[in-house]
Design a protein around this motif. Structure first.
Motif, PDB file in Angstrom:
ATOM      1  N   PRO A  55      -1.323 -10.960  -2.672  1.00  0.00           N
ATOM      2  CA  PRO A  55      -1.915  -9.641  -2.860  1.00  0.00           C
ATOM      3  C   PRO A  55      -2.182  -8.947  -1.528  1.00  0.00           C
ATOM      4  O   PRO A  55      -2.496  -9.599  -0.540  1.00  0.00           O
ATOM      5  CB  PRO A  55      -3.228  -9.958  -3.589  1.00  0.00           C
ATOM      6  CG  PRO A  55      -3.585 -11.341  -3.135  1.00  0.00           C
ATOM      7  CD  PRO A  55      -2.287 -12.058  -2.956  1.00  0.00           C
ATOM      8  N   PHE A  56      -2.073  -7.623  -1.565  1.00  0.00           N
ATOM      9  CA  PHE A  56      -2.316  -6.818  -0.378  1.00  0.00           C
ATOM     10  C   PHE A  56      -3.785  -6.400  -0.344  1.00  0.00           C
ATOM     11  O   PHE A  56      -4.441  -6.349  -1.386  1.00  0.00           O
ATOM     12  CB  PHE A  56      -1.414  -5.579  -0.407  1.00  0.00           C
ATOM     13  CG  PHE A  56       0.040  -5.937  -0.288  1.00  0.00           C
ATOM     14  CD1 PHE A  56       0.595  -6.196   0.955  1.00  0.00           C
ATOM     15  CD2 PHE A  56       0.832  -6.052  -1.413  1.00  0.00           C
ATOM     16  CE1 PHE A  56       1.927  -6.557   1.071  1.00  0.00           C
ATOM     17  CE2 PHE A  56       2.173  -6.414  -1.306  1.00  0.00           C
ATOM     18  CZ  PHE A  56       2.725  -6.669  -0.062  1.00  0.00           C
ATOM     19  N   PRO A  57      -4.283  -6.117   0.853  1.00  0.00           N
ATOM     20  CA  PRO A  57      -5.676  -5.665   0.928  1.00  0.00           C
ATOM     21  C   PRO A  57      -5.898  -4.430   0.061  1.00  0.00           C
ATOM     22  O   PRO A  57      -5.093  -3.499   0.081  1.00  0.00           O
ATOM     23  CB  PRO A  57      -5.851  -5.328   2.420  1.00  0.00           C
ATOM     24  CG  PRO A  57      -4.821  -6.150   3.112  1.00  0.00           C
ATOM     25  CD  PRO A  57      -3.651  -6.216   2.169  1.00  0.00           C
ATOM     26  N   PHE A  58      -6.967  -4.467  -0.704  1.00  0.00           N
ATOM     27  CA  PHE A  58      -7.287  -3.341  -1.589  1.00  0.00           C
ATOM     28  C   PHE A  58      -8.795  -3.320  -1.759  1.00  0.00           C
ATOM     29  O   PHE A  58      -9.391  -4.323  -2.160  1.00  0.00           O
ATOM     30  CB  PHE A  58      -6.584  -3.513  -2.941  1.00  0.00           C
ATOM     31  CG  PHE A  58      -6.699  -2.327  -3.858  1.00  0.00           C
ATOM     32  CD1 PHE A  58      -6.264  -1.076  -3.463  1.00  0.00           C
ATOM     33  CD2 PHE A  58      -7.228  -2.470  -5.139  1.00  0.00           C
ATOM     34  CE1 PHE A  58      -6.361   0.025  -4.311  1.00  0.00           C
ATOM     35  CE2 PHE A  58      -7.319  -1.383  -5.999  1.00  0.00           C
ATOM     36  CZ  PHE A  58      -6.884  -0.128  -5.581  1.00  0.00           C
ATOM     37  N   SER A  59      -9.394  -2.194  -1.446  1.00  0.00           N
ATOM     38  CA  SER A  59     -10.851  -2.084  -1.469  1.00  0.00           C
ATOM     39  C   SER A  59     -11.303  -1.166  -2.602  1.00  0.00           C
ATOM     40  O   SER A  59     -10.509  -0.383  -3.145  1.00  0.00           O
ATOM     41  CB  SER A  59     -11.348  -1.514  -0.134  1.00  0.00           C
ATOM     42  OG  SER A  59     -10.864  -0.191   0.017  1.00  0.00           O
ATOM     43  N   VAL A  60     -12.594  -1.244  -2.910  1.00  0.00           N
ATOM     44  CA  VAL A  60     -13.160  -0.330  -3.904  1.00  0.00           C
ATOM     45  C   VAL A  60     -13.028   1.115  -3.398  1.00  0.00           C
ATOM     46  O   VAL A  60     -12.743   2.033  -4.184  1.00  0.00           O
ATOM     47  CB  VAL A  60     -14.631  -0.700  -4.194  1.00  0.00           C
ATOM     48  CG1 VAL A  60     -15.271   0.328  -5.118  1.00  0.00           C
ATOM     49  CG2 VAL A  60     -14.713  -2.091  -4.817  1.00  0.00           C
ATOM     50  N   ILE A  61     -13.171   1.291  -2.102  1.00  0.00           N
ATOM     51  CA  ILE A  61     -13.025   2.642  -1.523  1.00  0.00           C
ATOM     52  C   ILE A  61     -11.600   3.157  -1.758  1.00  0.00           C
ATOM     53  O   ILE A  61     -11.395   4.322  -2.131  1.00  0.00           O
ATOM     54  CB  ILE A  61     -13.376   2.623  -0.022  1.00  0.00           C
ATOM     55  CG1 ILE A  61     -14.878   2.386   0.145  1.00  0.00           C
ATOM     56  CG2 ILE A  61     -12.945   3.915   0.677  1.00  0.00           C
ATOM     57  CD1 ILE A  61     -15.320   2.135   1.583  1.00  0.00           C
ATOM     58  N   PRO A 110       0.804  -1.231   0.000  1.00  0.00           N
ATOM     59  CA  PRO A 110       0.000   0.000   0.000  1.00  0.00           C
ATOM     60  C   PRO A 110       0.832   1.274   0.000  1.00  0.00           C
ATOM     61  O   PRO A 110       0.393   2.293  -0.555  1.00  0.00           O
ATOM     62  CB  PRO A 110      -0.835  -0.142   1.278  1.00  0.00           C
ATOM     63  CG  PRO A 110      -0.986  -1.630   1.449  1.00  0.00           C
ATOM     64  CD  PRO A 110       0.295  -2.235   0.967  1.00  0.00           C
ATOM     65  N   SER A 111       2.019   1.233   0.564  1.00  0.00           N
ATOM     66  CA  SER A 111       2.861   2.441   0.594  1.00  0.00           C
ATOM     67  C   SER A 111       3.323   2.859  -0.803  1.00  0.00           C
ATOM     68  O   SER A 111       3.827   3.970  -0.986  1.00  0.00           O
ATOM     69  CB  SER A 111       4.081   2.212   1.489  1.00  0.00           C
ATOM     70  OG  SER A 111       4.899   1.195   0.932  1.00  0.00           O
TER      71      SER A 111
END
Ligand SMILES: C[S@@+](CC[C@H](N)C(=O)[O-])C[C@H]1O[C@@H](n2cnc3c(N)ncnc32)[C@H](O)[C@@H]1O
Length: 193
Positions: free
Chosen positions: A149-155, A111-112
């Motif tokens: 995979p890293f957490p990734f949301s629609v938001i 995420p970074s």
């Protein structure tokens, strides 16, 4: 994440050996033209798909061993699959693409690094161009897993492209690789002028 090491040791668990079904379906339904960039192209399946759909495609990947494998798999596309960093694209890649095709590049990034990914898209996609993404939506890490995979949301996806892009298509696809059903989102964004 040492991507080169993953390719050298053959731990390419993300690779399904074929182009993304939702991306294939999208390109069948929505013909697009011009120069296309596939960031983090891995073994090049989406580069091949793009060329089949008439796009002048370039695949870019940071891992030389992955690029060599892609060129071996798709020898006719060898000149179209190159080593490079999407965060810092070479001068000849800047501003020249009508389309960017995203498939599991973003979800592989910590995420970074997301702001750097967005900057890379901004540097390569021309104003008015389309970012056609099959975004892997991963609400949380599975127990014991560290990613990718890293957490990734629609938001998070919406926030990343909140300024400078307009959503032109957005849906959960009805085709997918086995195991990814309901976990992908097709979102197409147009870069504003
Ligand atoms: C999860 S893999 C997905 C590969 C391919 N898109 C697929 O679907 O099989 C992520 C890919 O992104 C590449 N990658 C990671 N960081 C990158 C960067 N900064 N620039 C270019 N490629 C990068 C990795 O080497 C790897 O091939």
């Amino acid at each position: 994440m040492n991507w080169e090491e993953k390719y050298q040791t053959g731990e390419v668990f993300w690779d399904r050996g074929a182009p993304s079904p939702p991306l294939s379906q999208y390109l069948e339904r929505h013909p697009v033209q011009g120069r296309a960039l596939v960031p983090g192209c891995g073994h090049g399946h989406e580069v091949s798909l793009a060329v089949q759909h008439g796009l002048d495609a370039t695949g870019l990947d940071i891992a030389p061993t992955g690029v060599a494998a892609a060129r071996a798999l798709y020898p006719l596309l060898a000149d179209h699959i190159i080593v490079g960093d999407v965060f810092n694209p070479a001068a000849e890649l800047r501003g020249g693409f009508d389309v960017v095709l995203e498939h599991t590049c973003m979800s592989g990034l910590h995420p970074s690094l997301r702001a750097s990914y967005r900057r890379g898209i901004d540097l390569t996609l021309r104003p008015g161009g389309l970012l056609i993404g099959v975004w892997f939506i991963n609400p949380d890490l599975d127990p014991g897993e560290e990613g990718p995979p890293f957490p990734f949301s629609v938001i998070a996806l919406t926030a990343l492209f909140a300024d400078g892009y307009a959503i032109v298509d957005d849906y959960v696809p009805d085709v997918s690789f086995t195991g990814r059903e309901g976990r992908e989102r097709v979102r197409v964004l147009r870069r504003l002028a």
